[in-house]
Design a protein around this motif. Structure first.
Motif, short mmCIF file in Angstrom:
data_model
loop_
_atom_site.label_atom_id
_atom_site.label_comp_id
_atom_site.label_asym_id
_atom_site.label_seq_id
_atom_site.Cartn_x
_atom_site.Cartn_y
_atom_site.Cartn_z
N ARG A 1 0.49 12.34 3.02
CA ARG A 1 0.61 13.77 2.72
C ARG A 1 -0.77 14.39 2.48
N GLU A 2 -1.66 13.65 1.83
CA GLU A 2 -3.02 14.17 1.65
C GLU A 2 -3.75 14.25 2.98
N PHE A 3 -3.50 13.30 3.86
CA PHE A 3 -4.07 13.40 5.22
C PHE A 3 -3.64 14.72 5.86
N LEU A 4 -2.35 15.00 5.80
CA LEU A 4 -1.85 16.24 6.41
C LEU A 4 -2.46 17.47 5.75
N ARG A 5 -2.55 17.46 4.42
CA ARG A 5 -3.13 18.60 3.71
C ARG A 5 -4.52 18.94 4.25
N HIS A 6 -5.25 17.89 4.64
CA HIS A 6 -6.62 18.10 5.10
C HIS A 6 -6.74 18.11 6.62
N GLY A 7 -5.59 18.12 7.31
CA GLY A 7 -5.63 18.30 8.76
C GLY A 7 -5.66 17.04 9.59
N THR A 8 -5.51 15.87 8.98
CA THR A 8 -5.45 14.63 9.75
C THR A 8 -4.03 14.41 10.25
N THR A 9 -3.89 14.28 11.56
CA THR A 9 -2.57 14.17 12.17
C THR A 9 -2.38 12.85 12.90
N ALA A 10 -3.40 11.99 12.91
CA ALA A 10 -3.28 10.66 13.51
C ALA A 10 -4.21 9.71 12.78
N THR A 11 -3.76 8.48 12.63
CA THR A 11 -4.61 7.50 11.94
C THR A 11 -4.36 6.10 12.47
N ARG A 12 -5.43 5.33 12.48
CA ARG A 12 -5.33 3.88 12.62
C ARG A 12 -5.54 3.32 11.22
N THR A 13 -4.50 2.70 10.68
CA THR A 13 -4.60 2.20 9.31
C THR A 13 -4.46 0.69 9.26
N HIS A 14 -5.38 0.08 8.55
CA HIS A 14 -5.28 -1.34 8.24
C HIS A 14 -4.23 -1.51 7.14
N VAL A 15 -3.38 -2.50 7.29
CA VAL A 15 -2.34 -2.79 6.29
C VAL A 15 -2.41 -4.27 5.97
N ASP A 16 -2.54 -4.58 4.68
CA ASP A 16 -2.71 -5.96 4.27
C ASP A 16 -1.52 -6.84 4.67
N VAL A 17 -1.87 -7.97 5.25
CA VAL A 17 -0.91 -9.02 5.60
C VAL A 17 -1.43 -10.30 4.95
N ASP A 18 -0.70 -10.81 3.98
CA ASP A 18 -1.14 -12.03 3.31
C ASP A 18 0.07 -12.78 2.77
N LEU A 19 -0.20 -13.91 2.14
CA LEU A 19 0.88 -14.77 1.68
C LEU A 19 1.67 -14.16 0.54
N GLY B 1 3.69 19.76 16.83
CA GLY B 1 4.42 21.00 17.07
C GLY B 1 5.09 21.59 15.86
N LYS B 2 5.00 20.92 14.70
CA LYS B 2 5.63 21.41 13.48
C LYS B 2 4.58 21.89 12.49
N VAL B 3 4.83 23.00 11.84
CA VAL B 3 3.92 23.50 10.81
C VAL B 3 4.11 22.66 9.55
N VAL B 4 3.05 21.95 9.16
CA VAL B 4 3.14 21.08 7.98
C VAL B 4 2.28 21.60 6.82
N VAL B 5 1.35 22.51 7.11
CA VAL B 5 0.55 23.16 6.07
C VAL B 5 0.45 24.64 6.42
N ARG B 6 0.75 25.50 5.46
CA ARG B 6 0.59 26.94 5.66
C ARG B 6 -0.09 27.52 4.41
N ASP B 7 -1.12 28.33 4.65
CA ASP B 7 -1.91 28.90 3.55
C ASP B 7 -2.41 27.81 2.60
N GLY B 8 -2.78 26.68 3.19
CA GLY B 8 -3.33 25.59 2.40
C GLY B 8 -2.33 24.75 1.66
N GLU B 9 -1.02 25.08 1.74
CA GLU B 9 0.00 24.37 0.98
C GLU B 9 0.86 23.50 1.90
N LEU B 10 1.11 22.27 1.44
CA LEU B 10 1.96 21.35 2.20
C LEU B 10 3.40 21.85 2.29
N ARG B 11 4.03 21.61 3.43
CA ARG B 11 5.42 21.98 3.63
C ARG B 11 6.28 20.76 3.92
#
Length: 395
Positions: free
Chosen positions: A105-123, A384-394
């Motif tokens: 949600r913070e990514f979206l607030r700041h305009g990030t719409t795609a990410t490559r994220t590392h996710v921990d895989v361990d025992l 194609g969907k509005v997720v932030v308007r006037d700086g506020e998350l939707r």
């Protein structure tokens, strides 16, 4: 049928246009005032329009964002951070769906719409972190397009069973598998890299290796990665993350390595930390070594810093590397947007017909002004969907 019209916006600070969006994609860009719509019309008020930001290196599974403040603890070394996180993460419910959702949600607030994220895989967590991140993305309607790197944060060869988990993750949809400091963590760089490349080649996935080791130790591991990439025919599928050593080497040594990295089609992901040595970015650009920007961890057990704003990371890259001219400042924005496309397997990413409808509007004169001020994101459209308007998350 048109579902959304962004009227009177200025892509990259150019002349005002209307952006026509349907079925989650941009279908037309025409001079302002000439488009018609049967759906929603948003007056862009002449705001600067940029493509959605692409975060090429994140750890959305690790954060305690939204929880009470967690003090920094443990030793300030890579091994110290790993040990501290392993000892403390269960106390803070890491990983979790809610934690990953808060970061996205913070990514979206700041305009990030795609990410490559590392996710921990361990025992300790198995593949649960990946399941949590995908569930978090789905709960947001996949507004953030998420690609998974199954990441062995606690080592590979020194933790029997981790290779099997990485292989399972690759078989079950992870687009890449990761590695970590083959020399200083596993203390067996040949064994770690051979094992990782075997999975990547057999499963047809990418490989993204964290390399913190400096100087010649780091350079030696680059050479091992280059050799294996060429031998396996994995050009365009291997990324070095962080790679601090490259900026520490002599100019001649840098030049030889950059030539080899370009030949092997290896890309580079950086978070441009303030105390790191600048990368030879001009040579990398000229030799086709793709550079992606990322936030790394955000308010996690590794560091209390971070807010998810990739525009601020681009500014940090510009300042670290002494960018000054308008072309150079624009390049920092390109790294955070269009140049990031290859890190999330997009053939194109822009405010142009055919692109996924990821558009960010900012109240800025031009891209240079947007970079140095990092103003709030007035409007964010994701898929194609509005997720932030006037700086506020939707969402």
């Amino acid at each position: 049928m048109t579902s959304l019209l962004l009227a009177n916006v200025r892509p990259w600070g150019g002349p005002p246009v209307d952006v026509v969006i349907a079925d989650g994609r941009i279908v037309d860009v025409v001079p302002a005032g000439t488009a018609t719509t049967t759906g929603e019309r948003i007056d862009g008020r002449g705001l600067l329009a940029l493509p959605g930001f692409v975060n090429a290196h994140a750890h959305v599974d690790k954060s305690w964002w939204g929880r009470p403040w967690v003090p920094y603890g443990g030793e300030a070394t890579t091994q110290g951070r790993i040990a501290h996180e392993r000892a403390e993460r269960d106390k803070y419910g890491i990983p979790s769906v809610d934690g990953a959702k808060a970061v996205l949600r913070e990514f979206l607030r700041h305009g990030t719409t795609a990410t490559r994220t590392h996710v921990d895989v361990d025992l300790g967590v198995g593949l649960r972190g990946i399941e949590n991140v995908l569930a978090a993305a789905e709960s947001l309607g996949n507004a953030v397009d998420v690609e998974i790197v199954a990441f062995p944060q606690d080592g590979v060869m020194r933790r029997p069973g981790v290779l099997d988990l990485l292989d399972r993750a690759a078989a079950e949809g992870a687009t890449s598998i990761g590695g970590l400091d083959p020399a200083s963590i596993d203390r067996d760089p040949v064994a770690q890299l051979d094992a990782l490349f075997e999975i990547a080649e057999r499963r047809d996935v990418g490989l993204d290796i964290h390399l913190h080791d400096g100087g010649e130790l780091g350079a030696f591991q680059y050479e091992l990665i280059i050799e294996r990439t060429l031998r396996a025919g994995l050009a365009g599928k291997v990324t070095v993350s962080h790679g601090f050593a490259l900026g520490e080497l002599s100019t001649d040594r840098q030049a030889r390595l950059v030539d080899q990295l370009g030949e092997a089609g290896i890309s580079w992901a950086t978070v441009a930390p303030v105390r790191s040595a600048p990368l030879p970015w001009r040579a990398m650009r000229d030799r086709g070594v793709a550079i992606g920007l990322g936030t790394d961890g955000i308010r996690d057990l590794w560091s209390p810093y971070g807010d998810g704003d990739l525009l601020r990371v681009a500014l940090g890259f510009a300042r670290l590397h002494g960018l000054r001219t308008d072309d150079e400042l624009a390049y920092a924005i390109e790294l955070a947007t269009t140049e990031g496309a290859r890190f999330v397997h997009r053939e194109q990413h822009g405010v142009a017909p055919g692109s996924r409808a990821d558009v960010v509007l900012l109240d800025a004169e031009n891209v240079q002004d947007a970079l140095v001020r990092a103003p709030r994101r007035e409007l964010v459209v994701a898929g194609g969907k509005v997720v932030v308007r006037d700086g506020e998350l939707r969402v």
